[in-house]
Write a protein that holds these residues in place. Sequence first.
Motif, PDB file in Angstrom:
ATOM      1  N   GLY A 223     -60.045 -28.740 -10.646  1.00  0.00           N
ATOM      2  CA  GLY A 223     -59.969 -28.007 -11.908  1.00  0.00           C
ATOM      3  C   GLY A 223     -61.132 -27.094 -12.208  1.00  0.00           C
ATOM      4  O   GLY A 223     -60.945 -25.877 -12.340  1.00  0.00           O
TER       5      GLY A 223
ATOM      6  N   GLY B 156     -52.924 -20.558  -7.328  1.00  0.00           N
ATOM      7  CA  GLY B 156     -53.805 -20.526  -8.488  1.00  0.00           C
ATOM      8  C   GLY B 156     -53.031 -20.548  -9.798  1.00  0.00           C
ATOM      9  O   GLY B 156     -53.349 -21.308 -10.720  1.00  0.00           O
ATOM     10  N   ALA B 157     -51.987 -19.708  -9.863  1.00  0.00           N
ATOM     11  CA  ALA B 157     -51.227 -19.628 -11.111  1.00  0.00           C
ATOM     12  C   ALA B 157     -50.537 -20.966 -11.400  1.00  0.00           C
ATOM     13  O   ALA B 157     -50.608 -21.478 -12.515  1.00  0.00           O
TER      14      ALA B 157
ATOM     15  N   THR C 132     -52.946 -23.663 -12.659  1.00  0.00           N
ATOM     16  CA  THR C 132     -53.331 -23.466 -14.057  1.00  0.00           C
ATOM     17  C   THR C 132     -52.164 -23.750 -14.998  1.00  0.00           C
ATOM     18  O   THR C 132     -52.325 -24.399 -16.034  1.00  0.00           O
ATOM     19  N   PHE C 133     -50.965 -23.264 -14.620  1.00  0.00           N
ATOM     20  CA  PHE C 133     -49.805 -23.489 -15.476  1.00  0.00           C
ATOM     21  C   PHE C 133     -49.520 -24.989 -15.599  1.00  0.00           C
ATOM     22  O   PHE C 133     -49.145 -25.474 -16.654  1.00  0.00           O
TER      23      PHE C 133
ATOM     24  N   THR D  36     -51.667 -27.334 -15.582  1.00  0.00           N
ATOM     25  CA  THR D  36     -52.639 -27.925 -16.504  1.00  0.00           C
ATOM     26  C   THR D  36     -52.267 -27.666 -17.959  1.00  0.00           C
ATOM     27  O   THR D  36     -52.428 -28.525 -18.808  1.00  0.00           O
ATOM     28  N   TYR D  37     -51.763 -26.438 -18.238  1.00  0.00           N
ATOM     29  CA  TYR D  37     -51.574 -26.071 -19.637  1.00  0.00           C
ATOM     30  C   TYR D  37     -50.119 -26.086 -20.093  1.00  0.00           C
ATOM     31  O   TYR D  37     -49.840 -25.878 -21.265  1.00  0.00           O
ATOM     32  N   ASP D  38     -49.190 -26.302 -19.157  1.00  0.00           N
ATOM     33  CA  ASP D  38     -47.783 -26.373 -19.527  1.00  0.00           C
ATOM     34  C   ASP D  38     -47.466 -27.836 -19.800  1.00  0.00           C
ATOM     35  O   ASP D  38     -47.337 -28.636 -18.887  1.00  0.00           O
ATOM     36  N   THR D  39     -47.357 -28.174 -21.085  1.00  0.00           N
ATOM     37  CA  THR D  39     -47.288 -29.599 -21.432  1.00  0.00           C
ATOM     38  C   THR D  39     -45.902 -29.987 -21.910  1.00  0.00           C
ATOM     39  O   THR D  39     -45.748 -30.738 -22.856  1.00  0.00           O
ATOM     40  N   ARG D  40     -44.869 -29.464 -21.220  1.00  0.00           N
ATOM     41  CA  ARG D  40     -43.522 -29.748 -21.685  1.00  0.00           C
ATOM     42  C   ARG D  40     -42.924 -31.012 -21.098  1.00  0.00           C
ATOM     43  O   ARG D  40     -41.765 -31.298 -21.286  1.00  0.00           O
TER      44      ARG D  40
ATOM     45  N   TRP E 244     -44.206 -27.302 -11.270  1.00  0.00           N
ATOM     46  CA  TRP E 244     -45.434 -26.518 -11.031  1.00  0.00           C
ATOM     47  C   TRP E 244     -46.225 -27.142  -9.890  1.00  0.00           C
ATOM     48  O   TRP E 244     -46.816 -26.439  -9.074  1.00  0.00           O
TER      49      TRP E 244
ATOM     50  N   ALA F 122     -57.287 -17.150 -15.112  1.00  0.00           N
ATOM     51  CA  ALA F 122     -56.732 -17.597 -13.826  1.00  0.00           C
ATOM     52  C   ALA F 122     -55.791 -16.540 -13.270  1.00  0.00           C
ATOM     53  O   ALA F 122     -55.864 -16.181 -12.091  1.00  0.00           O
TER      54      ALA F 122
ATOM     55  N   VAL G  86     -56.373 -14.259  -9.792  1.00  0.00           N
ATOM     56  CA  VAL G  86     -55.491 -14.123  -8.626  1.00  0.00           C
ATOM     57  C   VAL G  86     -54.974 -12.683  -8.503  1.00  0.00           C
ATOM     58  O   VAL G  86     -54.885 -12.153  -7.397  1.00  0.00           O
TER      59      VAL G  86
ATOM     60  N   TYR H 179     -64.607 -26.988 -18.843  1.00  0.00           N
ATOM     61  CA  TYR H 179     -64.474 -28.389 -18.442  1.00  0.00           C
ATOM     62  C   TYR H 179     -65.707 -29.212 -18.763  1.00  0.00           C
ATOM     63  O   TYR H 179     -65.715 -30.419 -18.586  1.00  0.00           O
TER      64      TYR H 179
ATOM     65  N   LEU I 184     -44.824 -14.161 -13.549  1.00  0.00           N
ATOM     66  CA  LEU I 184     -46.109 -14.603 -14.090  1.00  0.00           C
ATOM     67  C   LEU I 184     -46.271 -14.150 -15.539  1.00  0.00           C
ATOM     68  O   LEU I 184     -46.726 -14.924 -16.393  1.00  0.00           O
TER      69      LEU I 184
ATOM     70  N   LEU J  40     -46.507 -19.716 -22.326  1.00  0.00           N
ATOM     71  CA  LEU J  40     -47.603 -20.688 -22.486  1.00  0.00           C
ATOM     72  C   LEU J  40     -48.448 -20.350 -23.712  1.00  0.00           C
ATOM     73  O   LEU J  40     -48.835 -21.240 -24.471  1.00  0.00           O
TER      74      LEU J  40
ATOM     75  N   ARG K  13     -46.742 -21.217 -26.921  1.00  0.00           N
ATOM     76  CA  ARG K  13     -46.810 -22.649 -27.210  1.00  0.00           C
ATOM     77  C   ARG K  13     -48.197 -23.060 -27.714  1.00  0.00           C
ATOM     78  O   ARG K  13     -48.320 -23.945 -28.538  1.00  0.00           O
ATOM     79  N   GLN K  14     -49.244 -22.373 -27.204  1.00  0.00           N
ATOM     80  CA  GLN K  14     -50.586 -22.665 -27.719  1.00  0.00           C
ATOM     81  C   GLN K  14     -50.673 -22.324 -29.206  1.00  0.00           C
ATOM     82  O   GLN K  14     -51.229 -23.081 -29.993  1.00  0.00           O
TER      83      GLN K  14
ATOM     84  N   HIS L 167     -49.220 -33.117 -28.818  1.00  0.00           N
ATOM     85  CA  HIS L 167     -48.871 -32.947 -27.406  1.00  0.00           C
ATOM     86  C   HIS L 167     -49.876 -32.078 -26.655  1.00  0.00           C
ATOM     87  O   HIS L 167     -49.730 -31.864 -25.482  1.00  0.00           O
TER      88      HIS L 167
ATOM     89  N   HIS M 259     -53.371 -31.584 -25.039  1.00  0.00           N
ATOM     90  CA  HIS M 259     -54.519 -32.410 -24.696  1.00  0.00           C
ATOM     91  C   HIS M 259     -55.805 -31.620 -24.729  1.00  0.00           C
ATOM     92  O   HIS M 259     -55.824 -30.411 -24.781  1.00  0.00           O
TER      93      HIS M 259
END
Lengths: 339, 447
Positions: free
Chosen positions: A52, A99-100, A103-104, A106-110, A118, B65, B69, B116, B416, B423, B426-427, B445, B447
């Motif tokens: 991470g 990479g994408a 990251t997705f 980590t942050y896609d919490t569905r 992912w 990120a 890329v 982090y 992408l 994403l 949703r944030q 939900h 974290h």
Amino acid sequence: MSTDTILGFAVAGTFVLYALFGGADFGGGVWDLLASGPRKAEQRALIARAIGPVWEVNHIWLIVGMVLLFAGFPRAFAVLSVALHVPLTLLLLGIVFRGAAFTFRTYDTRGDTVQRQWGLVFSGASVIAPVLLGMCVGAVVSGTIRVEGRVVVSGFFASWLTPFSWAVGVLALCLFAFLAAVYLTHEAPESALREDFRRRAMGAGVAVFVAALVVLLLAREGAPRVWEGLLRSPFALALHAGTAVAAVASFALLWTRRFQWARVAAAVQAGLIVLGWAASQHPFLVVPDVTLHGAAASPGAQRLLLVALGVGTAVVVPSLVLLFRVFRPVPTPSAGSEA
Amino acid sequence: MPMTDLLYARAQMGLSLAFHIIFAAAGVALPVLMVLSDWKGRRTGDADYQKLSQKLAKGTAILFAVGAVSGTVLSFELGLLWPEFMGQYGEVIGLPFSLEGVAFFTEAIFLGIYLYGRERVSPGMHLFSGVMVAVSGAASAFFVTLVNTFMNHPSGFTPSASGPMDVQPLVAMFSPGWQYQTAHVLLSCYQASAFAMAGIHAFVLLRYPGAAFHRKALSVALPLACVTALLQPVVGDLSAKHVAKAQPVKLAAMEGQFETERGAPLRLGGLPNVETGEVPYAVDIPKGLSILAFADPDAEVKGLNAFPRDEWPPVAKVHVAFQVMVGTGSAMALLALVTLGWRWRKKAWPHGRKLMWAWLLSGPLGVVAMEAGWLVTEWGRQPWILRGVMRTADAVTPVPHLAAPFWTFTAVYLFLGVTVVLLLVRQVAGTLPTRDSGLPGGEAHVH
């Protein structure tokens, strides 16, 4: 020492660092794909935690290598971009999706299904990218890329789709998986998880040995320079001997569970393999038509590039030390006795 | 060389840059907003600012990120699509690229610590990391813009049949006009991000006028948005004055100026027709162009006809893109004036429905202006990849079937882009008030 040689060393050095850091991140993806057993979820969590904070940083070694190549040896960069257009484009897709997706994830919490999807993209790309990277290296060293004047005459496929290149691709994959597993033994917070990765490290170590053997056997036909370099140049011979010693040492250290030192030995082993590649193709950047000297930028431009490299080192190295200190694994009480 | 492969190569490069530019801008500006709210949170002890800073950090993580890329793709594409350009001029322009690499490296390192390391480092160190992210992000945009300045106005070498001779990378790095272009680009990064952020929070405030979290978020975005929106026209004007002197054919295309004339009018809107040499549907402001470009109502402005036809950029595209950039830029500056006027009279950032609607509608304008401005400089340089030295057609790769990578990357970027938007939505949704209470909810939900 000429600026050509110093910059050549610098390019080789960035590839070593990319293998040791970026390569291990790819390896982490491989073990994410192969996660199994009762601690499947814990294995994946450990990999995600280890990668991470650092994957973007680790991955920049590749960009540094690219920039040094096109600024220091522009003709070689142009030749490689044409001859290896197809595998490099596929490698890029692998890098983007790895990479994408990481990251997705980590942050896609569905929920679990989405996370798994992912995860699959992340780990699948982590397997494909190292093979392509290895195939490019195989093509560069094998002498199948031919250049007349400034024009690549060996086509866009034949040079990298040889048995030798495939073998180098598989070797890269095994090597990265091996590195990741060894690093993860050191990162693991508890012993059951550590044992999982110890087993994986030893398995991958055997795979590296077999793949390296196949590469060497195929080199006789597929990459005569590597084969001759192995037998004739004392410098290359010393490098390969060093690699063998490091390989045996990392195995012995894994066997005796000295994980901290196993990590060092594995890194030395992988670094020497990359250096061995660089040494065996010296003084060529693209065997057999493009040499370091022939592709070099003007001495003035190279000197300024070295200054930039110095500035970069002065800025980046202390920051990197800080980063790795902040995220060094926190030893648990039980780990202390084994280390 | 079939024409279509050149077009596909240009389209792929253009698409990659258009995509990357948004994430790169966010990578430059969001850290500033993130650090500002972090610092405000520490100073006031207000938990909302802390939470805003964490939300912005998550947004930065996602956008950075994708920026990292897509930036990697670009560094390869320079060679994959334009090997002749890189093979000959890589050494001339390698210096700013290397320094950009250093800045990018630093940004990634400190972003890792910031994202982090919240629990692992001291609060001071954490804030310092955020500042380093913001500084190195700006530095990396600065260096990479120097490369573009060089392509617009090559210097620091002597061209010859076998490539550049007498190479002076330091001269090339600071090619004429570098100060205007870098300032213009950096401002656009902050402006685009601040307007987008203000638009998002204005949207929420229109639905939940009492949401304190979003009022505070707006108060972080608005100052940056207003200041940049007012500075940008000034810098843009300096930049255009430089273009008028240094790249007259680009200025002629931007303005749809076909004939060389004294006291040239400023044409607003319109669609230049290269066959007739006219700009129908344009509103002319007499002597406007001569005044704006040379600060003299009777100054001579060179027209396109003063240059060989095969060195014209695509006139209509450049003119329209320029009109879009100037139009959106003016609208944003106007909104900034009105907002600052309100702030000055009422001693508080506005929250009325009318202004919230204005900020919501202006949310995308910063990004639109940035993309349009980038199109102006890229289209405006055609047919050259290196103005006056190397034609784009002579730089393209000999690899055939470039349609395949073009469509592949188009699909990838589309995928992408859609994912990132989902994403981010949703944030933001995680901060919506529950039942108009004004308190943020729905956090369980995240974290």
